[in-house]
Enzyme design. Structure first.
Site, mmCIF file in Angstrom:
data_model
loop_
_atom_site.group_PDB
_atom_site.id
_atom_site.type_symbol
_atom_site.label_atom_id
_atom_site.label_comp_id
_atom_site.label_asym_id
_atom_site.label_seq_id
_atom_site.Cartn_x
_atom_site.Cartn_y
_atom_site.Cartn_z
ATOM 1 N N PHE A 285 -6.346 -0.352 5.200
ATOM 2 C CA PHE A 285 -4.979 -0.540 4.728
ATOM 3 C C PHE A 285 -4.321 0.769 4.293
ATOM 4 O O PHE A 285 -3.099 0.809 4.074
ATOM 5 C CB PHE A 285 -4.936 -1.551 3.580
ATOM 6 C CG PHE A 285 -5.473 -2.907 3.955
ATOM 7 C CD1 PHE A 285 -5.589 -3.289 5.283
ATOM 8 C CD2 PHE A 285 -5.877 -3.804 2.978
ATOM 9 C CE1 PHE A 285 -6.088 -4.535 5.635
ATOM 10 C CE2 PHE A 285 -6.379 -5.055 3.328
ATOM 11 C CZ PHE A 285 -6.480 -5.425 4.653
ATOM 12 N N GLU B 217 0.817 -1.222 0.000
ATOM 13 C CA GLU B 217 0.000 0.000 0.000
ATOM 14 C C GLU B 217 0.847 1.266 0.000
ATOM 15 O O GLU B 217 0.520 2.236 -0.698
ATOM 16 C CB GLU B 217 -0.960 -0.002 1.204
ATOM 17 C CG GLU B 217 -2.083 -1.014 1.103
ATOM 18 C CD GLU B 217 -1.656 -2.421 1.529
ATOM 19 O OE1 GLU B 217 -0.499 -2.574 2.002
ATOM 20 O OE2 GLU B 217 -2.462 -3.357 1.401
#
Length: 412
Positions: free
Chosen positions: A175, A147
């Protein structure tokens, strides 16, 4: 050091004749390079008019003038997750407008960002390894479970001659905590990146506390020069994408639900651009119910139940704090009506921090979520209409009795 290298120690910031001579022709050389480049582009535009026009627009940071027309005018009339609605908004844009570079952190089936006929960005020889077709002409990036790297790369794409690329990232909202430093750098550098964050509430269900965001919205709502937008249904989701694509010097997070939510007849896509707007007005209102995102439907149902109990209520949808703060004070007052002595109660299963700016009480969460099916999770935490209505009624009674004072934010 100056003496050792033949300089006068009493002189500072001196550019010698040898150095001046070395750089003397730089302006002329630079002007010649610019002239050559312009001549090349002119020839290209004459030989390939359509590609030349697109190239010129990309270099100048312009996307197709009719991009707003590509966002669907109509939305489903049945319950639909806002993550699915987000895909409905983006896919027509990304399919036909080459500026869009879209990617996800290994969650393509869950985030709805893949349009029909997309080409994956990768070396064509990798198919035997990963089984995915693609080429370096592709505009859909498989970032893997990375991410932070995803959002940092998106910043780089956005920083390269701003406007040439319009990067879109996607992952579960929780996330984006891993990506927060990159999101922050994008905001700090005024880079237009759109982050499509899904599974944004306890309504996502069984994955439990690790995946259910409670505190994260507070971080991104506080982050300067970032639009955190939480739409309530497909209509507001179309409005969120309209705002995000138009925000040329600002990154955006469009925060959407995993679970299906009702399509509400009162919502307006143009209301999203104002940050908050009135869904249901009542001149005799005793309370304003503020709803956000997937829980806006609760606010409307609670207001209806209050009316049945002879407590007139009004309802406000509040998808984006920062956009609301951009409105003039008259609009903000008329939207919330707190200056008339009408208390506002917000319903959102996130941390309450910050809502004291806009509400007098909040039905929020100050603990982590729970691993339950989505509807059961809402029920477990008291997000059902009878419980929510009872809390609002008791709060209003407490206001009348002096238990709760104006100006003191109360967690219900």
């Amino acid at each position: 050091m100056k003496r050792a290298n033949g300089f006068d120690p009493n002189e500072s910031f001196v550019v010698g004749d040898v150095v001046r001579a070395f750089f003397a022709d730089l302006p002329a050389r630079g002007e010649a390079l610019v002239a050559q480049w312009r001549a090349l582009v002119d020839r290209y535009e004459k030989q390939y008019p359509e590609l030349g026009a697109e190239f010129r627009a990309r270099v100048e940071g312009r996307i197709a003038a009719d991009w707003k027309e590509r966002i669907p005018k109509s939305v489903p009339d049945k319950a639909t997750s806002t993550r699915a609605a987000s895909g409905m908004a983006l896919n027509p844009l990304a399919k036909d407008i080459n500026s869009f570079m879209v990617g996800t952190a290994d969650l393509s089936p869950s985030v709805y960002m893949a349009w029909p006929g997309k080409v994956d960005f990768q070396h064509p020889d990798l198919r035997p390894t990963c089984g995915i077709n693609g080429s370096y002409a592709g505009r859909y990036i498989h970032y893997g479970v990375r991410e932070h790297a995803m959002c940092a790369i998106a910043n780089g794409l956005a920083a390269f001659n701003p406007g040439t690329f319009l990067p879109v990232t996607s992952s579960f909202f929780m996330f984006y905590l891993y990506a927060a430093p990159a999101v922050r750098m994008g905001a700090l550098q005024h880079l237009q990146v759109i982050h499509a964050a899904t599974h944004d509430s306890i309504g996502m269900g069984e994955d439990g506390p690790t995946h259910q965001p409670i505190e994260l919205a507070t971080l991104f709502r506080a982050m300067p020069n970032l639009l955190y937008i939480r739409p309530a249904d497909a209509e507001e989701t179309m409005g969120a994408w309209t705002v995000a694509v138009a925000a040329q010097n600002t990154p955006s997070i469009i925060s959407t639900s995993r679970h299906a939510v009702p399509q509400l007849r009162q919502t307006r896509r143009d209301g999203v651009a104002q940050g908050a707007y009135v869904l249901e007005e009542n001149p005799q209102a005793q309370v304003t119910i503020v709803g956000v995102g997937a829980e806006l439907t609760f606010a409307l149902s609670v207001a209806e139940e209050l009316k049945q109990q002879n407590v007139p209520a009004r309802v406000v949808s509040f998808p984006c704090w920062r956009l609301f703060e951009r409105q003039d004070v008259k609009y903000r007052r008329e939207t919330l009506r707190r200056h008339e002595g009408i208390p506002a109660v917000v319903i959102e299963p996130y941390a309450p921090n910050g809502w004291e700016r806009y509400a007098d009480a909040g039905i929020c969460l100050t603990r982590f979520g729970h691993s339950l099916p989505g509807p059961a999770a809402y029920k477990y935490f008291g997000y059902d209409v009878p419980t929510l209505t009872s809390k609002v009624v008791k709060y209003l009674e407490g206001r009348r009795e002096g238990t709760y004072l104006q100006g003191e934010f109360v967690e219900l």
